[in-house]
Design a protein around this motif. Structure first.
Motif, PDB file in Angstrom:
ATOM      1  N   LEU A 159     -70.732 -58.411  -8.555  1.00 65.36           N
ATOM      2  CA  LEU A 159     -71.065 -59.766  -8.086  1.00 65.36           C
ATOM      3  C   LEU A 159     -70.496 -60.003  -6.688  1.00 65.36           C
ATOM      4  CD1 LEU A 159     -70.275 -61.865 -11.317  1.00 65.36           C
ATOM      5  CD2 LEU A 159     -72.555 -61.504 -10.324  1.00 65.36           C
ATOM      6  N   LEU A 160     -69.277 -59.492  -6.450  1.00 69.56           N
ATOM      7  CA  LEU A 160     -68.597 -59.769  -5.187  1.00 69.56           C
ATOM      8  C   LEU A 160     -69.135 -58.937  -4.029  1.00 69.56           C
ATOM      9  CD1 LEU A 160     -65.014 -60.053  -6.653  1.00 69.56           C
ATOM     10  CD2 LEU A 160     -66.337 -61.937  -5.655  1.00 69.56           C
ATOM     11  N   ALA A 161     -69.967 -57.952  -4.328  1.00 72.01           N
ATOM     12  CA  ALA A 161     -70.568 -57.161  -3.256  1.00 72.01           C
ATOM     13  C   ALA A 161     -71.510 -58.029  -2.416  1.00 72.01           C
ATOM     14  CB  ALA A 161     -71.319 -55.967  -3.836  1.00 72.01           C
ATOM     15  N   GLU A 162     -72.061 -59.067  -3.020  1.00 72.84           N
ATOM     16  CA  GLU A 162     -73.042 -59.922  -2.336  1.00 72.84           C
ATOM     17  C   GLU A 162     -72.530 -61.340  -2.109  1.00 72.84           C
ATOM     18  OE1 GLU A 162     -76.816 -59.242  -2.319  1.00 72.84           O
ATOM     19  OE2 GLU A 162     -76.225 -57.124  -2.414  1.00 72.84           O
ATOM     20  N   ARG A 163     -71.363 -61.659  -2.655  1.00 73.89           N
ATOM     21  CA  ARG A 163     -70.898 -63.051  -2.656  1.00 73.89           C
ATOM     22  C   ARG A 163     -69.419 -63.130  -2.306  1.00 73.89           C
ATOM     23  NH1 ARG A 163     -73.337 -64.732  -8.652  1.00 73.89           N
ATOM     24  NH2 ARG A 163     -75.528 -64.473  -8.124  1.00 73.89           N
ATOM     25  N   ASN A 164     -69.025 -64.254  -1.726  1.00 78.73           N
ATOM     26  CA  ASN A 164     -67.605 -64.502  -1.462  1.00 78.73           C
ATOM     27  C   ASN A 164     -66.835 -64.848  -2.725  1.00 78.73           C
ATOM     28  OD1 ASN A 164     -67.338 -64.149   1.292  1.00 78.73           O
ATOM     29  ND2 ASN A 164     -68.220 -66.172   1.718  1.00 78.73           N
ATOM     30  N   TRP A 165     -67.502 -65.626  -3.593  1.00 79.70           N
ATOM     31  CA  TRP A 165     -66.910 -66.031  -4.856  1.00 79.70           C
ATOM     32  C   TRP A 165     -67.910 -65.656  -5.950  1.00 79.70           C
ATOM     33  CZ3 TRP A 165     -61.927 -67.549  -4.722  1.00 79.70           C
ATOM     34  CH2 TRP A 165     -61.411 -67.980  -3.503  1.00 79.70           C
ATOM     35  N   LEU A 166     -67.490 -65.705  -7.209  1.00 77.01           N
ATOM     36  CA  LEU A 166     -68.332 -65.112  -8.261  1.00 77.01           C
ATOM     37  C   LEU A 166     -69.720 -65.729  -8.361  1.00 77.01           C
ATOM     38  CD1 LEU A 166     -65.816 -64.454 -11.185  1.00 77.01           C
ATOM     39  CD2 LEU A 166     -66.640 -62.893  -9.421  1.00 77.01           C
ATOM     40  N   ALA A 167     -69.828 -67.044  -8.148  1.00 74.56           N
ATOM     41  CA  ALA A 167     -71.141 -67.674  -8.322  1.00 74.56           C
ATOM     42  C   ALA A 167     -71.844 -67.952  -6.995  1.00 74.56           C
ATOM     43  CB  ALA A 167     -70.999 -68.973  -9.117  1.00 74.56           C
ATOM     44  N   GLY A 168     -71.232 -67.596  -5.868  1.00 74.71           N
ATOM     45  CA  GLY A 168     -71.883 -67.848  -4.587  1.00 74.71           C
ATOM     46  C   GLY A 168     -70.883 -67.975  -3.457  1.00 74.71           C
ATOM     47  N   SER A 169     -71.175 -68.860  -2.506  1.00 69.62           N
ATOM     48  CA  SER A 169     -70.362 -68.912  -1.288  1.00 69.62           C
ATOM     49  C   SER A 169     -69.117 -69.789  -1.435  1.00 69.62           C
ATOM     50  CB  SER A 169     -71.217 -69.420  -0.119  1.00 69.62           C
ATOM     51  OG  SER A 169     -71.767 -70.678  -0.462  1.00 69.62           O
ATOM     52  N   ARG A 170     -69.045 -70.591  -2.496  1.00 64.16           N
ATOM     53  CA  ARG A 170     -67.879 -71.451  -2.710  1.00 64.16           C
ATOM     54  C   ARG A 170     -67.164 -71.119  -4.011  1.00 64.16           C
ATOM     55  NH1 ARG A 170     -70.432 -77.226  -2.214  1.00 64.16           N
ATOM     56  NH2 ARG A 170     -68.933 -77.553  -3.898  1.00 64.16           N
TER      57      ARG A 170
END
Lengths: 208, 208
Positions: free
Chosen positions: B133-144
């Motif tokens: 998940l973190l390969a594409e995102r800063n946090w698990l569900a997205g950018s925040r």
């Protein structure tokens, strides 16, 4: 909500790649619609439908407005979708239904009677709890029908299809379920069948 | 959220009547406050706190605004609080911690090593999923940062306390968890201890 849904059967134990892409947890239900590829899980679907269609429903909204009532609806959604499911329906449905369709490598075979007996014993406590809630309330979470009733009815109907609900043990629960079965949104579900299993006579009877 | 909470230990296996009155399911956590007697269950508490305090938080709100992002946060809350818990942390915490405090009639005794091994094996897949998940995102569900991160960190920290997280297997997961540990709201939790168990040296180390 007046939405038409097309139901698609998914044999989750086959772990289809396309399905796992929609829900990596590999569980049903998953809702897909034009504006969103996948909404996985019954309670996540319930919240999503309320957020996108709830306000237009007025009095028929399935999640109440005030925080304390929402807590009670969500508590009971969890009670039925997680606790009842984990203690009763998942055992009965797996042992009696899924195992018929699974290969032996997938875990198929004869039902485990010890699990079936344990699930039936647990079910009696849940039925009593439903009756206890209804002693003070018209519907499970309060004075209006909510997602709590739908969650309970969904779990119960799958077990009732298999003939495992001892309805004569709780008159209040039976009357409540009879009211739910009579609703236009619920009735078509009672016509659903699984190959090779005949539900008991009262299953689709609205006045059982 | 800037709220002070007083933590009360509950030994759920003792099934105290007063506690069962707050949550008939007999599980923790349960939130109580002046305006509501009981909010049972981590995800119900999360929704309740968001509904009663979320709007005032602005950018720091833990549940995003748009329906699709909310679906992803709730999916991941369920993933960690139900799936991770059921496959990993509930086994490790029961076997290694709760069983020490239970009488033999309550199910106490020596830990079952087969369950511990199974939980550790499952954990490796979950750690990999967090890294993915973190390969594409800063946090698990997205950018925040959202409730998804808090749910994952809560489950992971209980397992990390027991020394069971193979952090060297996923650098992205380790970096993300290190960021969470450093937050002012998370740091005090790392000082919590259980009588008779010493966490590994890196447990409370912010830069492990």
């Amino acid at each position: 909500m007046g939405l038409e849904a097309e139901l698609i059967e998914e044999r989750v134990w086959e772990r289809r790649r396309e399905f796992l892409a929609l829900n990596p947890a590999g569980t049903t239900p998953v809702l897909t619609e034009e504006s969103i590829e996948a909404v996985p899980g019954a309670s996540v679907i319930a919240e999503y439908l309320d957020e996108t269609r709830g306000l237009a429903l007025g009095e028929r909204r399935l999640l109440p407005e005030d925080p304390a009532s929402r807590v009670e609806v969500r508590r009971l959604m969890g009670w039925f979708l997680d606790k009842f499911d984990g203690e009763v329906s998942s055992f009965l449905v797996s042992e009696k239904v899924y195992k018929r369709f699974m290969s032996s490598a997938e875990g198929g075979g004869a039902p485990d009677m010890a699990l079936i007996r344990a699930a039936r014993a647990n079910l009696r406590y849940h039925l009593k709890y439903i009756g206890w809630l209804l002693a003070e309330r018209n519907w499970l979470a309060g004075s209006r029908m909510t997602y709590a009733d739908l969650a309970a009815a969904a779990e119960l109907s799958s077990v009732d299809f298999l003939g495992d609900v001892p309805w004569d043990e709780d008159e209040a629960a039976r009357t409540w379920y009879s009211r739910l079965k009579s609703r236009p949104s619920f009735r078509p579900l009672l016509a659903d069948r699984i190959a090779g299993i005949t539900p008991p006579g009262h299953y689709a009877d609205l006045d059982f």
